[in-house]
Design a protein around this motif. Sequence first.
Motif, PDB file in Angstrom:
ATOM      1  N   GLN A 151       0.657   4.161  -2.805  1.00  0.00           N
ATOM      2  CA  GLN A 151       0.380   5.569  -2.487  1.00  0.00           C
ATOM      3  C   GLN A 151       1.507   6.462  -3.013  1.00  0.00           C
ATOM      4  O   GLN A 151       1.254   7.587  -3.462  1.00  0.00           O
ATOM      5  CB  GLN A 151       0.226   5.723  -0.964  1.00  0.00           C
ATOM      6  N   ASP A 152       2.739   5.987  -2.978  1.00  0.00           N
ATOM      7  CA  ASP A 152       3.848   6.779  -3.515  1.00  0.00           C
ATOM      8  C   ASP A 152       3.649   7.068  -5.005  1.00  0.00           C
ATOM      9  O   ASP A 152       3.824   8.199  -5.465  1.00  0.00           O
ATOM     10  CB  ASP A 152       5.182   6.036  -3.325  1.00  0.00           C
ATOM     11  N   TYR A 168       0.808  -1.219   0.000  1.00  0.00           N
ATOM     12  CA  TYR A 168       0.000   0.000   0.000  1.00  0.00           C
ATOM     13  C   TYR A 168       0.842   1.270   0.000  1.00  0.00           C
ATOM     14  O   TYR A 168       0.482   2.267  -0.600  1.00  0.00           O
ATOM     15  CB  TYR A 168      -0.960   0.001   1.190  1.00  0.00           C
ATOM     16  N   GLU A 169       1.951   1.244   0.706  1.00  0.00           N
ATOM     17  CA  GLU A 169       2.772   2.458   0.762  1.00  0.00           C
ATOM     18  C   GLU A 169       3.332   2.790  -0.626  1.00  0.00           C
ATOM     19  O   GLU A 169       3.325   3.933  -1.061  1.00  0.00           O
ATOM     20  CB  GLU A 169       3.931   2.272   1.751  1.00  0.00           C
TER      21      GLU A 169
END
Lengths: 308, 308, 308, 308
Positions: free
Chosen positions: C240-241, C236-237
């Motif tokens: 999102q990036d 997820y990170e």
Amino acid sequence: MPLITSDSQGVFVIAVTPFNENGSLDTNSIDRMVDFYYEKGADGLTILGMMGEAPKLTQAESIEVARQTLKRSGSRPVVVGVSAPGLAAIGELTKAVMDIGAAGVMVAPPSLLRTDDQIIGYYRNVVETVGSDVPVVLQDFPLSTGVQISSKTLGAIIEAHPSIVMVKHEDWPGLQKITDLREAEAKGRRRVSILCGNAGIFLPEEMQRGADGAMTGFPYPEMMVDVCRLSRDGRYEEAQDVFDAYLPLMRYEQQPGLGLAVRKYVLAKRGAIASAAQRRPGMALSAQAVAEVEKLIERQERKLEALT
Amino acid sequence: MPLITSDSQGVFVIAVTPFNENGSLDTNSIDRMVDFYYEKGADGLTILGMMGEAPKLTQAESIEVARQTLKRSGSRPVVVGVSAPGLAAIGELTKAVMDIGAAGVMVAPPSLLRTDDQIIGYYRNVVETVGSDVPVVLQDFPLSTGVQISSKTLGAIIEAHPSIVMVKHEDWPGLQKITDLREAEAKGRRRVSILCGNAGIFLPEEMQRGADGAMTGFPYPEMMVDVCRLSRDGRYEEAQDVFDAYLPLMRYEQQPGLGLAVRKYVLAKRGAIASAAQRRPGMALSAQAVAEVEKLIERQERKLEALT
Amino acid sequence: MPLITSDSQGVFVIAVTPFNENGSLDTNSIDRMVDFYYEKGADGLTILGMMGEAPKLTQAESIEVARQTLKRSGSRPVVVGVSAPGLAAIGELTKAVMDIGAAGVMVAPPSLLRTDDQIIGYYRNVVETVGSDVPVVLQDFPLSTGVQISSKTLGAIIEAHPSIVMVKHEDWPGLQKITDLREAEAKGRRRVSILCGNAGIFLPEEMQRGADGAMTGFPYPEMMVDVCRLSRDGRYEEAQDVFDAYLPLMRYEQQPGLGLAVRKYVLAKRGAIASAAQRRPGMALSAQAVAEVEKLIERQERKLEALT
Amino acid sequence: MPLITSDSQGVFVIAVTPFNENGSLDTNSIDRMVDFYYEKGADGLTILGMMGEAPKLTQAESIEVARQTLKRSGSRPVVVGVSAPGLAAIGELTKAVMDIGAAGVMVAPPSLLRTDDQIIGYYRNVVETVGSDVPVVLQDFPLSTGVQISSKTLGAIIEAHPSIVMVKHEDWPGLQKITDLREAEAKGRRRVSILCGNAGIFLPEEMQRGADGAMTGFPYPEMMVDVCRLSRDGRYEEAQDVFDAYLPLMRYEQQPGLGLAVRKYVLAKRGAIASAAQRRPGMALSAQAVAEVEKLIERQERKLEALT
């Protein structure tokens, strides 16, 4: 084939589209219905309008209905509703129906328009799309479209586009708009024909304000014919007498959505079409509504008798 | 002080708010107007509704109008319109007017509501805000609010909140909704009072469908009184005769916006209020409109004479 | 030919319709554009949607665009937007495009619908019209249609019609609706595919809430592809990036009306279509807007470089 | 007491209204919140706007909130939202708040306005009602009001009423409108201050197009302060860098309805108010939404650190 002009007048009946009980087009009824309207005194017809269930027809059906109506109408003018969300569809249908003899096309503004300039720009696009040789009826019906066209904006559109020869007037309240249009003409603006809709509910006042006639589908076209004729002759009291006799039913028929069921019920009862069926989706008359309509007709007949 | 209940019936006239020509409140006319309405047979009044120019009043003025109307009405029930964008204002005005003797409050849904659950939730909030001991009239007027309440949703609200004792019915078309409500009651749902608005334009049919009376402001309250009385007595033909005599003017008065000018013009003419003035902003009658109204009144009087 | 199912997932790009500068269809660009979308990782396409200028196409053109896109797409699924004011047009276009291999049709509700039952009834009519063997995408886009469909109403429609296999989700706010749908499925309701629109502006959260992918036309389909892929892998990170790098342009492209001009400008710049021209009427980018877009692209490229 | 003028610039934060968990006004938090906004760099405040839950306050509460905010703000300008369905309420609240030191009042158009002349007439009535000595902010927010004001109409209003000194700009898309206003001023029209709303989502572009600052309630006022300051200094890249760091949360906070819950959650988290409670009716954040917000804040902090 006749074209409508800015001098057109009289009664253009908004024709229904006849369907069979199973929802298919009832082409047999079209001729009968067209004859009925003219026998009752119509000067012309308007087809494929909102009350003609136009959005329920395929494009092929729309053209078929237009072709048959035009053929049966002979030399009488028939206006065709071509309102659509996009200009391409408007242009496509306009070309098709003008090629087979339509007298002009009617266009209502799409409901997203808000500012004056958006409305003005829209009709510029319409005229460019259909061609400036095609007579256009501007349908001004805010209750249905949500678009409010001020007298000033309407004037700007009329001045810009000579091919917009007629206004189907059904703003509510809208009597002042007729007066505004006629006053502007008295000061030099070119004339437009004004035919009134709104189920005929203000016809006597509209005629006195300067309208040229009616364009609505009340199933007793003879009412419109008589009110228009008497009004043009300055016999306003008599026009109002006729109008009053029909008003209770007219008011009942003006109910949005349900009105079409009433209209078709009466037309079927009068023999103009075979069935009152609407293509899905449509509202039906309940037994109670039928009883109400029947009682209104009965009272109407009594009043009309008393008038003669 | 009387409270409205689910058995309330008869004619609750939607009162106008009288203004002086300079736009100030004409408190002198309030008593005269209240007397006029009762003399013509009203069973109660409704004040501070949309046609009462409520949004043009300050809160202080609203309460002053309520106080004077309530005082003059004595033991007759007076409903107060408290619709507002926010619950706090609804609660504040409700408390103020119930404290001085209002018979109940009327609340229309704010125009942003869309889904059934939003509408149901809104009336739950209203009842919680005003308190479940305050009788509430639910105003169902989609043409003005844009909010469509189905019979099913209306039923869910009625079942959830016994303090909603009355529906001001002005859906259009709306006859079926009266039938739906009454049929649900026949099957066991608690009764609500149904008083009809919509300028009275469907009153005969509404009474036959089971309505309890009228709640509208037509400036001849005697029409509503007679139509309701005759209908309750089962004398439907006579009710319709009376109705038909007034219908041409009623139809003219039903024009949105302009209608209030017509209404106040007639009330001033009849001596019920000193001036037809509206507080700004308001539509005025043109000379042509005045002439149209006068002619309609003249014809109406002739027809009424013929009836008696 | 593949059909969409309730298990469909991934990125269905909303394709633009390429026009020449003179407003005629640019059929040459269609193949190039289709290839571009698939090269960037699209799993399928959606054509003739609102952002595909569908209302500006004649019926003949619509079918031509569909035919060419379908041919070039080979075994990849192509959904066709068939929303129209009337059921007949929906049925007519659906038949035409299913016959030539469309994977399903997408239908948004017409803007007049208000009550829950009206919305439910509408989709019943749609399914009856197109036939229950045609996979339907329900487009839930209140900002554009004005129709608000609650989770409950959406559930009732899904339960009634197994052929509605997919929701194009673009309610705003709408994250809760995804959660509601997935929770109902966890309790036993049949699954629907949820692909998200709204210009992609909530894609990371939507994927975490349980969406199956994206259906929007952001001109960098690789963003959607990466965000969906990384999200499905639980990264997820990183998702999102990637999202954040594109967000400033995405936000700019989300402007109603103007957004299509931005989209086509970028697609033309990237070589996917020959011209950014829109068919009339359409908004153009001013010189200032072009400069803003160029600056956003430049910054975006710098950020993407930093990510790798 | 300071008044806003057509030269006002900087950041006017749209203040929330703090409530206790039980729905009562949290007057203790007002001072704290006011201090918070100024500590973060606000030049002034705007209270009782749509996001200030104004319609949920009684009139007495509205004035109490205004009084306390004005007192705590000292010499800083505080604009008060006075939008209401009727002019009387607008006049009543305006008088009350100007008497205690408000810097001006903000008025959005009521949602029924459609034609250009209706909008122009409305602001004429507003100025006459509040008095031409009271500085007015025209709130141009079509997404919420449904009223579309073209650049031309906005210009006509500005030309007619020198006391309308500021536009709260939140049309969408609306960048061209800023350009239009500034170009008209370059040609001689009097200047108006333009402060931008729309949750700040276009602030960098708006500043470059000629806006004077921001008027919105994003719970990190320092973002607006920095973007405005850097933009005024011509340091556009740095302004955009700051903006980009906050954009993912800003986008999340821009969700209609839900946004206020996000805003209050963050303000409570930052210690500006004691509770995120909204007065009924209001949307609450689900656990999932809270987690999403927390993650966005965490990422935002990391990005801001990287910037310095």
